[in-house]
Design an enzyme around this catalytic site. Structure first.
Site, PDB file in Angstrom:
ATOM      1  N   ARG A  20       0.927  -1.467   0.162  1.00  0.00           N
ATOM      2  CA  ARG A  20       1.030   0.066  -0.291  1.00  0.00           C
ATOM      3  C   ARG A  20       1.163   1.415   0.657  1.00  0.00           C
ATOM      4  NH1 ARG A  20      -3.358   0.251   5.534  1.00  0.00           N
ATOM      5  NH2 ARG A  20      -1.682  -1.215   5.273  1.00  0.00           N
ATOM      6  N   ASN A  38      -6.048  -2.574   2.838  1.00  0.00           N
ATOM      7  CA  ASN A  38      -6.869  -4.160   2.930  1.00  0.00           C
ATOM      8  C   ASN A  38      -7.708  -4.632   2.891  1.00  0.00           C
ATOM      9  OD1 ASN A  38      -3.384  -4.517   2.300  1.00  0.00           O
ATOM     10  ND2 ASN A  38      -3.158  -4.106   5.172  1.00  0.00           N
TER      11      ASN A  38
END
Length: 90
Positions: A20, A38
């Site tokens: 990320r 997520n």
């Protein structure tokens, strides 16, 4: 200006490997806003909004990911989400 928004779901070893944060870095470098978060099933969901060529550049990078990741699939679809003003991690 946001020519296009695209949502992507990235599958593989993409959680716990800096995916990320690396996605945010790639997006900010390309001038793209959105988010990376997520999902409970182990995937990462990514929203990318920006100039079409910049969005495409980040999508190509999603297939590679950072060194510790192993991407096995990226599914994309056009998104109607309102474009955010920055790139956020969730």
């Amino acid at each position: 200006m946001h020519d296009r928004c695209l949502k992507a779901w990235v599958t593989g070893r993409v959680q716990g490997v800096g995916f990320r944060a690396a996605t945010r870095d790639q997006a900010l470098t390309a001038g793209v806003t959105g988010y990376a978060r997520n999902l409970p099933d182990g995937r990462v969901e990514v929203l990318l909004c920006g100039e079409s060529s910049a969005v495409d550049r980040v999508v190509r990078w999603l297939w590679q990911g950072p060194p510790a990741s192993r991407v096995t699939h990226v599914e994309c679809e056009q998104a109607e989400d309102p474009p955010p003003g920055t790139f956020e991690l969730g």
